[in-house]
Design a protein around this motif. Structure first.
Motif, PDB file in Angstrom:
ATOM      1  N   VAL A  40       0.813  -1.218   0.000  1.00  0.00           N
ATOM      2  CA  VAL A  40       0.000   0.000   0.000  1.00  0.00           C
ATOM      3  C   VAL A  40       0.844   1.264   0.000  1.00  0.00           C
ATOM      4  CG1 VAL A  40      -1.864  -1.197   1.207  1.00  0.00           C
ATOM      5  CG2 VAL A  40      -0.201   0.122   2.526  1.00  0.00           C
ATOM      6  N   ALA A  41       2.180   1.141   0.157  1.00  0.00           N
ATOM      7  CA  ALA A  41       3.032   2.327   0.077  1.00  0.00           C
ATOM      8  C   ALA A  41       2.857   2.993  -1.281  1.00  0.00           C
ATOM      9  CB  ALA A  41       4.496   1.937   0.285  1.00  0.00           C
ATOM     10  N   PRO A  42       2.820   4.320  -1.336  1.00  0.00           N
ATOM     11  CA  PRO A  42       2.582   4.989  -2.619  1.00  0.00           C
ATOM     12  C   PRO A  42       3.661   4.727  -3.656  1.00  0.00           C
ATOM     13  CG  PRO A  42       3.097   6.572  -0.874  1.00  0.00           C
ATOM     14  CD  PRO A  42       2.862   5.259  -0.215  1.00  0.00           C
ATOM     15  N   ASP A  43       4.894   4.433  -3.239  1.00  0.00           N
ATOM     16  CA  ASP A  43       5.974   4.097  -4.167  1.00  0.00           C
ATOM     17  C   ASP A  43       7.091   3.436  -3.387  1.00  0.00           C
ATOM     18  OD1 ASP A  43       7.715   6.252  -3.102  1.00  0.00           O
ATOM     19  OD2 ASP A  43       6.266   7.558  -4.096  1.00  0.00           O
ATOM     20  N   GLU A  44       8.092   2.955  -4.104  1.00  0.00           N
ATOM     21  CA  GLU A  44       9.184   2.211  -3.470  1.00  0.00           C
ATOM     22  C   GLU A  44       9.957   3.058  -2.487  1.00  0.00           C
ATOM     23  OE1 GLU A  44      13.167  -0.360  -4.688  1.00  0.00           O
ATOM     24  OE2 GLU A  44      11.893   0.530  -6.234  1.00  0.00           O
ATOM     25  N   GLY A  45      10.093   4.350  -2.776  1.00  0.00           N
ATOM     26  CA  GLY A  45      10.844   5.234  -1.897  1.00  0.00           C
ATOM     27  C   GLY A  45      10.101   5.643  -0.649  1.00  0.00           C
ATOM     28  N   SER A  46       8.879   5.143  -0.464  1.00  0.00           N
ATOM     29  CA  SER A  46       8.071   5.540   0.693  1.00  0.00           C
ATOM     30  C   SER A  46       7.701   4.362   1.587  1.00  0.00           C
ATOM     31  CB  SER A  46       6.787   6.234   0.210  1.00  0.00           C
ATOM     32  OG  SER A  46       7.065   7.360  -0.586  1.00  0.00           O
ATOM     33  N   VAL A  47       8.384   3.228   1.437  1.00  0.00           N
ATOM     34  CA  VAL A  47       8.036   2.057   2.244  1.00  0.00           C
ATOM     35  C   VAL A  47       8.308   2.324   3.721  1.00  0.00           C
ATOM     36  CG1 VAL A  47       8.549  -0.362   2.711  1.00  0.00           C
ATOM     37  CG2 VAL A  47       8.354   0.430   0.353  1.00  0.00           C
ATOM     38  N   SER A  48       9.512   2.813   4.058  1.00  0.00           N
ATOM     39  CA  SER A  48       9.818   3.096   5.451  1.00  0.00           C
ATOM     40  C   SER A  48       8.938   4.216   5.991  1.00  0.00           C
ATOM     41  CB  SER A  48      11.294   3.471   5.619  1.00  0.00           C
ATOM     42  OG  SER A  48      12.120   2.356   5.368  1.00  0.00           O
ATOM     43  N   THR A  49       8.585   5.177   5.134  1.00  0.00           N
ATOM     44  CA  THR A  49       7.688   6.252   5.559  1.00  0.00           C
ATOM     45  C   THR A  49       6.322   5.685   5.906  1.00  0.00           C
ATOM     46  OG1 THR A  49       8.859   7.665   3.976  1.00  0.00           O
ATOM     47  CG2 THR A  49       6.846   8.546   4.955  1.00  0.00           C
ATOM     48  N   THR A  50       5.835   4.753   5.087  1.00  0.00           N
ATOM     49  CA  THR A  50       4.552   4.109   5.366  1.00  0.00           C
ATOM     50  C   THR A  50       4.617   3.308   6.657  1.00  0.00           C
ATOM     51  OG1 THR A  50       3.992   3.986   3.013  1.00  0.00           O
ATOM     52  CG2 THR A  50       2.858   2.450   4.486  1.00  0.00           C
ATOM     53  N   VAL A  51       5.704   2.557   6.851  1.00  0.00           N
ATOM     54  CA  VAL A  51       5.867   1.790   8.088  1.00  0.00           C
ATOM     55  C   VAL A  51       5.964   2.746   9.278  1.00  0.00           C
ATOM     56  CG1 VAL A  51       7.337   0.166   9.330  1.00  0.00           C
ATOM     57  CG2 VAL A  51       6.920  -0.152   6.898  1.00  0.00           C
ATOM     58  N   GLY A  52       6.602   3.904   9.068  1.00  0.00           N
ATOM     59  CA  GLY A  52       6.685   4.891  10.136  1.00  0.00           C
ATOM     60  C   GLY A  52       5.322   5.413  10.547  1.00  0.00           C
ATOM     61  N   TRP A  53       4.451   5.644   9.579  1.00  0.00           N
ATOM     62  CA  TRP A  53       3.089   6.091   9.888  1.00  0.00           C
ATOM     63  C   TRP A  53       2.316   4.985  10.612  1.00  0.00           C
ATOM     64  CZ3 TRP A  53       1.027  10.231  11.102  1.00  0.00           C
ATOM     65  CH2 TRP A  53      -0.299  10.578  10.863  1.00  0.00           C
ATOM     66  N   MET A  54       2.520   3.747  10.179  1.00  0.00           N
ATOM     67  CA  MET A  54       1.916   2.623  10.889  1.00  0.00           C
ATOM     68  C   MET A  54       2.423   2.556  12.325  1.00  0.00           C
ATOM     69  SD  MET A  54       2.113  -0.292   7.885  1.00  0.00           S
ATOM     70  CE  MET A  54       1.941  -1.619   9.083  1.00  0.00           C
ATOM     71  N   GLN A  55       3.731   2.730  12.499  1.00  0.00           N
ATOM     72  CA  GLN A  55       4.310   2.667  13.842  1.00  0.00           C
ATOM     73  C   GLN A  55       3.794   3.810  14.710  1.00  0.00           C
ATOM     74  OE1 GLN A  55       6.338   0.237  15.067  1.00  0.00           O
ATOM     75  NE2 GLN A  55       6.145   1.248  17.054  1.00  0.00           N
ATOM     76  N   GLN A  56       3.588   4.970  14.089  1.00  0.00           N
ATOM     77  CA  GLN A  56       3.097   6.111  14.854  1.00  0.00           C
ATOM     78  C   GLN A  56       1.723   5.818  15.436  1.00  0.00           C
ATOM     79  OE1 GLN A  56       4.323   9.748  13.169  1.00  0.00           O
ATOM     80  NE2 GLN A  56       2.837  11.012  14.261  1.00  0.00           N
ATOM     81  N   TRP A  57       0.850   5.225  14.636  1.00  0.00           N
ATOM     82  CA  TRP A  57      -0.478   4.881  15.118  1.00  0.00           C
ATOM     83  C   TRP A  57      -0.447   3.670  16.040  1.00  0.00           C
ATOM     84  CZ3 TRP A  57      -4.951   7.488  15.082  1.00  0.00           C
ATOM     85  CH2 TRP A  57      -5.011   8.636  14.299  1.00  0.00           C
ATOM     86  N   SER A  58       0.457   2.735  15.772  1.00  0.00           N
ATOM     87  CA  SER A  58       0.628   1.609  16.685  1.00  0.00           C
ATOM     88  C   SER A  58       1.064   2.104  18.059  1.00  0.00           C
ATOM     89  CB  SER A  58       1.668   0.631  16.132  1.00  0.00           C
ATOM     90  OG  SER A  58       1.968  -0.385  17.063  1.00  0.00           O
TER      91      SER A  58
END
Length: 407
Positions: A329-347
């Motif tokens: 679901v990451a918008p692109d390959e360069g945003s995978v860690s950013t997406t995981v970071g947003w997940m971690q923030q809500w977690s």
């Protein structure tokens, strides 16, 4: 000597970081006596390490995409090590609390880049299974801390426990640096504009939001139950050794769902189905464990513990599935860690809010029998989010989008 599997080293590094999250519950009864804190204050102490994740997860994830995943994880392990070594020497509660917050930042740096790094270290056919294994890093680390912690605390006091884990993280930082090849470390454009663009792409995409909210309602209820089990069992008069084993095993069985999610995804089971199964099991397990449906002795106690095991084991399907979804679901390959970071923030928000909320409900009701009200509300919300994820993935696939390509 055979070279260590770099992806497995990444998982082991995550486990060494997770030990710092799980090291507090075994020490909580001692710290409550030492600091004379209330039950609700204990809930906030349990979740304080999540403050960094609540506030900095997205930014740290974006920075990891820019700085490089391997070096970011090493930096996080070093921060964890130094904060834990200093924490063991702390002489005031205030200093210890501040260092717990620092450990939270180190934990983020050591964990957020891992899914993206694993993705570059393994071939596509192994990806779902390895990400499912990565999803088990938290329950494994928590279970190990819950099981081993009481022994070290009894022998050396809680400072020795802090020093042991600080030394372990320091060693793990060195192993990760040597075992993971530098060429596996992808670095995206690191300018301020690049960071802002990555963050905005992530925030404007519905997929990262859905995955993040799903993680929040999972983590909030899981830590609310597992984090307070030592306290619940101590209040029930269970011997310390039995309580430690029972709590550690309840945390460890979460790995069954995490690892199983990778296998099931590889066999074609849809991710929303796994999420729904996890949330339903958590709702049923918590009701079985805490609702006032019977007595407290004999088979009733075994049935209640069975509810805890159902809650944790099948609930483990959720994080393993969500980590696999993150790279999709990451918008692109360069945003995978950013997406995981947003997940971690809500977690982290879920982990911060869940224990104090459960403690507040227990304090108001005069017992832990209302815990399932809190966890059931989280589970019901998760079922709705899982349904929304199913609709998103259907539209995503119909539009011809897929997971970002792996070089």
């Amino acid at each position: 000597m055979k070279r260590l599997d770099p992806a497995l080293v990444v998982v082991l590094a995550g486990i060494s970081a997770a030990l710092h999250i799980g090291k507090l519950p075994p020490a909580l009864p001692v710290l409550r006596d030492t600091l004379h804190i209330t039950l609700v204050q204990a809930g906030f102490l349990l979740s304080l390490v999540q403050v960094a994740g609540m506030t900095l997860g997205l930014a740290i994830g974006a920075a990891a995409d820019a700085m490089g995943t391997r070096r970011t994880m090493v930096l996080g392990l070093l921060i964890l090590s130094l904060a834990s070594l200093a924490g063991g020497a702390a002489t005031t509660a205030e200093a210890l609390l501040v260092l717990r917050a620092v450990e939270g930042a180190g934990f983020l740096l050591a964990s957020l880049p891992a899914p993206g790094l694993i993705r570059r270290l393994v071939e596509p056919r192994r990806l779902a299974g390895m990400l499912g294994l990565w999803g088990a890093y938290m329950p494994f680390g928590t279970a190990a801390a819950l099981l081993v912690g009481p022994v070290f605390i009894a022998v050396t006091g809680w400072p020795g426990w802090w020093w042991l884990l600080g030394a372990l993280s320091l060693c793990m930082a060195a192993v990760l640096w040597m075992a993971v090849p530098a060429e596996a470390e992808r670095r995206a454009a690191g300018s301020a504009g690049g960071l802002r663009a990555r963050i905005m792409r992530t925030l404007r995409s519905p997929g990262p939001w859905l995955a993040s909210l799903a993680f929040a309602v999972y983590s909030g209820q899981w830590l609310a139950v597992i984090g307070f089990l030592p306290t619940i069992y101590a209040q029930a008069g269970l011997a310390t050794g039995y309580a430690a084993f029972a709590t550690a095993f309840a945390a460890a069985v979460n790995m069954v769902g995490n690892i199983g999610s990778g296998r099931l995804l590889q066999r074609g089971v849809p991710a929303p189905v796994l999420l729904q199964a996890g949330y339903v099991a958590m709702a049923v397990g918590a009701a079985l464990a805490f609702a006032p449906w019977g007595g407290e002795g004999g088979w009733q106690a075994l049935a209640r513990y069975g509810g805890v095991l159902l809650f944790s084991s099948v609930g483990g399907l959720i994080p393993g599935t969500l980590f696999s979804l993150a790279v999709r679901v990451a918008p692109d390959e360069g945003s995978v860690s950013t997406t995981v970071g947003w997940m971690q923030q809500w977690s982290a928000f879920g982990q911060f809010a869940g224990p104090p909320l459960a403690a507040w409900a227990a304090a108001r009701a005069g017992g832990w029998h209302v815990t399932w009200w809190v966890t059931g509300a989280f589970a019901l919300a998760g079922m709705g989010i899982a349904a929304a994820i199913g609709r998103f993935l259907a539209g995503h696939d119909a539009a011809g989008h897929g997971a970002p390509s792996r070089p």
